[in-house]
Design an enzyme around this catalytic site. Structure first.
Site: not given
Ligand SMILES: NC(=O)c1ccc[n+]([C@@H]2O[C@H](COP(=O)([O-])OP(=O)(O)OC[C@H]3O[C@@H](n4cnc5c(N)ncnc54)[C@H](OP(=O)(O)O)[C@@H]3O)[C@@H](O)[C@H]2O)c1
Length: 310
Positions: A225, A273
């Site tokens: 993001r 994006h």
């Molecule tokens: N550009 C695009 O087209 C696109 C598409 C899809 C998603 N995204 C982005 O990708 C992000 C990640 O997606 P996801 O499905 O992988 O999410 P997810 O499964 O919720 O994983 C989030 C990761 O971030 C870590 N995290 C969260 N807060 C943290 C903090 N304060 N300090 C350290 N680590 C932290 C979490 O740690 P834990 O493992 O310990 O919980 C987890 O490993 C989405 O939220 C979205 O913003 C972008």
């Protein structure tokens, strides 16, 4: 009894889902009517895009869950009118798309592909390309997307570290957490990929202090993001050469405004994006399974931790 499912998303999304969603629900044995307008008091499930006009969930008095069409939930997670479970999109198609996009951009920088593409006016200058085993890549965020990416990069033999909130183990990946872990993760990151959600804790995570902890010439790739990065600090680090290149897919304001310095910066690649889109066919299966679970009284999948914000 048939469940009423409100599809609360922009019209262009409805075009993608209007046929596949009812068919997929029927395929998992759920009797449901999927509509784009309904009396709120009669809606059982809301399929929700945060860009939709729906902001007040209070009138939906019998709704059992809100099913987010996107992986990111920062635009809805803090909505005080939302009192029912919120599930986010965890879809194999989305994950595959993200891994492919990230591996492509990691490879571009790892192999310096831009330099090596021969054009009519360039010199013939062969050299031995580096090997992945000698390249240190760090992935911030090892959730659904970051973990799969870290594993894919490790399978390609990159030297991969991942950083997350809670400590974890991933085969072939150095797993780090906490502030000390972040410092180590950044200090080794010749290529850094941000796959964190946007929360109060992660906003501006990559600021001037943390950029300075990265190796000179490091590459930043952000499909997470936009607000994860302090833009002014990144631009200063790019100007000084401390950061060699930034490939950015997401921004504080989208579309990226025409006068934004990222557009013209020689060390920045802007993508619109597109790192990973939600694909209707596979996303419909995820949504249908959650509605089936709701109807069967089983726990929902992919629930958002409202306190953690993701
Ligand atoms: N550009 C695009 O087209 C696109 C598409 C899809 C998603 N995204 C982005 O990708 C992000 C990640 O997606 P996801 O499905 O992988 O999410 P997810 O499964 O919720 O994983 C989030 C990761 O971030 C870590 N995290 C969260 N807060 C943290 C903090 N304060 N300090 C350290 N680590 C932290 C979490 O740690 P834990 O493992 O310990 O919980 C987890 O490993 C989405 O939220 C979205 O913003 C972008």
């Amino acid at each position: 009894m048939s469940a009423t499912v409100l599809f609360a998303a922009p019209a262009k999304d409805w075009e993608d889902y209007r046929e596949v969603l009812p068919a997929t629900l029927a395929g998992v044995g759920v009797a449901a009517e999927v509509v784009t307008e309904a009396d709120p008091a009669e809606v059982d499930y809301i399929i929700f895009a945060p860009s939709s006009a729906l902001k007040d969930f209070k009138p939906f008095t019998r709704v059992k869950a809100v099913l987010n069409l996107w992986a990111g939930v920062e635009m809805v997670v803090g909505n005080p009118t939302l009192r029912v479970p919120l599930a986010r999109m965890v879809d194999p198609g989305l994950t595959e798309g993200m891994v492919e996009w990230c591996v492509g951009h990691v490879m571009r920088h790892h192999l310096d592909l831009d330099r090596d593409i021969c054009r009519t006016d360039t010199v013939w200058a062969p050299h031995v390309p580096p090997l992945a085993r000698d390249r240190r890549v760090t992935v911030l965020g090892t959730g659904e997307l970051g973990r799969t990416l870290a594993q894919a990069l490790a399978e390609l033999r990159f030297a991969v570290a991942g950083w997350s909130r809670r400590s974890k183990e991933i085969d072939g990946v150095i797993c780090l957490s906490g502030e000390a872990g972040l410092k180590k993760a950044l200090a080794r990151a010749e290529i850094l990929v941000l796959l964190l959600p946007l929360t109060a804790e992660t906003e501006n995570l990559l600021d001037a202090r943390r950029l300075a902890q990265m190796p000179v010439g490091a590459v930043v790739i952000n499909p997470g993001r936009g607000p994860l990065i302090d833009d002014a600090a990144l631009l200063a680090a790019l100007d000084s050469g401390h950061i060699g290149h930034a490939t950015l897919d997401v921004f504080r304001t989208e579309p990226l405004p025409p006068d934004h310095p990222y557009w013209a910066h020689p060390r920045v690649t802007v993508t619109p994006h597109i790192a990973a889109g939600t694909r209707a066919t596979s996303a419909a299966r995820v949504i249908a399974e959650n509605i089936r679970r709701g109807e069967a009284g089983e726990p929902f999948l992919h629930l958002v931790d409202r306190a953690a914000g993701y």
